[in-house]
Design a protein around this motif. Sequence first.
Motif, short mmCIF file in Angstrom:
data_model
loop_
_atom_site.label_atom_id
_atom_site.label_comp_id
_atom_site.label_asym_id
_atom_site.label_seq_id
_atom_site.Cartn_x
_atom_site.Cartn_y
_atom_site.Cartn_z
N THR A 52 0.82 -1.21 0.00
CA THR A 52 0.00 0.00 0.00
C THR A 52 0.86 1.26 0.00
O THR A 52 0.59 2.20 -0.76
CB THR A 52 -0.94 0.02 1.22
OG1 THR A 52 -1.57 -1.26 1.34
CG2 THR A 52 -1.99 1.09 1.06
N ALA A 53 1.87 1.31 0.84
CA ALA A 53 2.71 2.50 0.89
C ALA A 53 3.43 2.71 -0.44
O ALA A 53 3.57 3.85 -0.91
CB ALA A 53 3.72 2.38 2.03
N ALA A 99 -5.06 -1.05 6.59
CA ALA A 99 -3.67 -0.75 6.92
C ALA A 99 -2.74 -1.77 6.27
O ALA A 99 -3.09 -2.95 6.13
CB ALA A 99 -3.47 -0.77 8.43
N GLU A 100 -1.57 -1.32 5.86
CA GLU A 100 -0.59 -2.28 5.36
C GLU A 100 -0.19 -3.20 6.52
O GLU A 100 0.07 -2.75 7.63
CB GLU A 100 0.63 -1.56 4.80
CG GLU A 100 1.58 -2.50 4.08
CD GLU A 100 2.52 -1.80 3.14
OE1 GLU A 100 3.02 -2.48 2.23
OE2 GLU A 100 2.78 -0.60 3.30
N LEU A 389 2.04 8.24 6.32
CA LEU A 389 1.84 6.80 6.36
C LEU A 389 2.64 6.18 7.49
O LEU A 389 3.67 6.72 7.91
CB LEU A 389 2.29 6.18 5.03
CG LEU A 389 1.57 6.66 3.78
CD1 LEU A 389 2.22 6.05 2.55
CD2 LEU A 389 0.09 6.27 3.83
N PRO A 390 2.20 5.03 8.00
CA PRO A 390 3.02 4.32 8.99
C PRO A 390 4.36 3.92 8.39
O PRO A 390 4.49 3.75 7.17
CB PRO A 390 2.17 3.07 9.31
CG PRO A 390 0.79 3.41 8.88
CD PRO A 390 0.93 4.34 7.71
N THR A 391 5.36 3.77 9.23
CA THR A 391 6.64 3.29 8.76
C THR A 391 6.54 1.79 8.45
O THR A 391 5.58 1.12 8.86
CB THR A 391 7.73 3.50 9.81
OG1 THR A 391 7.43 2.67 10.96
CG2 THR A 391 7.81 4.96 10.24
N LEU A 392 7.52 1.29 7.73
CA LEU A 392 7.55 -0.14 7.43
C LEU A 392 7.60 -0.96 8.71
O LEU A 392 6.93 -1.99 8.85
CB LEU A 392 8.73 -0.46 6.53
CG LEU A 392 8.92 -1.92 6.13
CD1 LEU A 392 7.68 -2.49 5.44
CD2 LEU A 392 10.14 -2.06 5.20
N ASP A 393 8.38 -0.53 9.69
CA ASP A 393 8.46 -1.26 10.95
C ASP A 393 7.14 -1.22 11.72
O ASP A 393 6.76 -2.19 12.37
CB ASP A 393 9.59 -0.71 11.82
CG ASP A 393 10.97 -1.20 11.37
OD1 ASP A 393 11.05 -2.35 10.87
OD2 ASP A 393 11.94 -0.45 11.50
N GLU A 394 6.41 -0.11 11.63
CA GLU A 394 5.09 -0.04 12.27
C GLU A 394 4.12 -0.99 11.60
O GLU A 394 3.32 -1.66 12.27
CB GLU A 394 4.57 1.39 12.23
CG GLU A 394 5.30 2.32 13.17
CD GLU A 394 4.96 3.78 12.97
OE1 GLU A 394 5.21 4.59 13.89
OE2 GLU A 394 4.45 4.13 11.87
#
Length: 428
Positions: A52-53, A99-100, A389-394
């Motif tokens: 998604t991101a 959400a991703e 957007l949320p971070t990849l770690d999130e």
Amino acid sequence: MSIHRPALLTDHYELTMVSAALKDGTADRRCVFEVFSRRLPSGRRYGVVAGTARLIELIRDFRFDPTEIEFLLRTGVVDETAAAWLTDYRFTGDVDGYAEGELFFPNSPILTVSGGFAECVVLETLALSVLNHDSAVAAAAARMVTAARGRALIEMGSRRAHEDAAVAAARAAYLAGFRFTSNLAAGARYGIPTAGTAAHAFTLLHDDERAAFASQVATLGKDTTLLVDTYDISQGIRNAIAVAGPDLRAVRIDSGDLAVIAQQSRELLDSLGATETKIIVSGDLDEYAIAALAAEPVDMYGAGTAVVTGSGAPTAGLVYKLVEVEGRPVVKRSEHKATIGGRKVAVRRHKPTGTATEEVIVPQGVPDRQPNDRLLQQSYVVAGESVPLPTLDESREHLRECLISIPWEGLKLSAGDPAVPVTVVPAG
């Protein structure tokens, strides 16, 4: 580091529709498109939303440059009116979605794109290309993470994928819980930890195995991994410990009956005093092979081909369908491909303990919220502007929490019903 520009990731038929809609005056009709899957791949109990991101970034940069416009005109794909429209194209609509890292099930409305018909329809191929690939990889990787039971995994499938897909696959695997990737482009672009060791070619380059190991240790130190199965595995382990000493970080085994070899290798390493030297195994591993090694003394798995190709399901089976025009629900009635009209809102229902019990989808309405419901959709783009957007770690942590929340039966590798049942509430 750039990924290829996305503009011509548009199918001919999409631009045919744009040209016709511009001509008949329907191009600006307010429409809602949804991305969903009619069914999960065979044997799967959940899907994983991934990419998604990446998609939002590509939508933000979605443009047609003069060379591309000239090509479309020269080949008759579009007329002058459509060419002028494409020249000025900017997405001005809204994008909402799961959400991703969220789990999805049949009919889950994982992405909603709303705006004028033309500006939305040209995004179909782009959206499906990204989400189908990344979600397929993430679902396979998540199953491997479950099968590994807490042991680390490294993604090492770049040589089995297109060069851009390899970077996206590494990202999706990390999202799903893999600890490392061997793909340096993914490390540079997304901050994913990278790891790797020498290949058989390095051993073959040298006059003998000890010379190869000595060169690697001299360069990288003892905190490295030596590949010990170029010739004879037992002798390779002896050579590795003789050169590096008993505090060598790890050995890797890439062939043979891994269950038997892992046991024998652990016993041999221990007998040589290398009780802390780890064993890494690789070689066409998928979730089933990893699960079969659960009782063996393996410390890390390297997965390549299976993870980057979705482990038998190279696409998530997602579709992009028009569900609403000017506030009016529209449906496709084709046999076995019927759609549910109207923009959907979805919640995941949970027990007080946090276990997911049901996904409720409401077309053209608002769910009757219960105390432990979680709304699944969030805004990604509002009036053409992307939101933070949320971070990849999130997103990685979100997926970990989602997998904890589903009933344990939903984590089985065997075929079965979706981990969480889906209820579509009739409209009206």
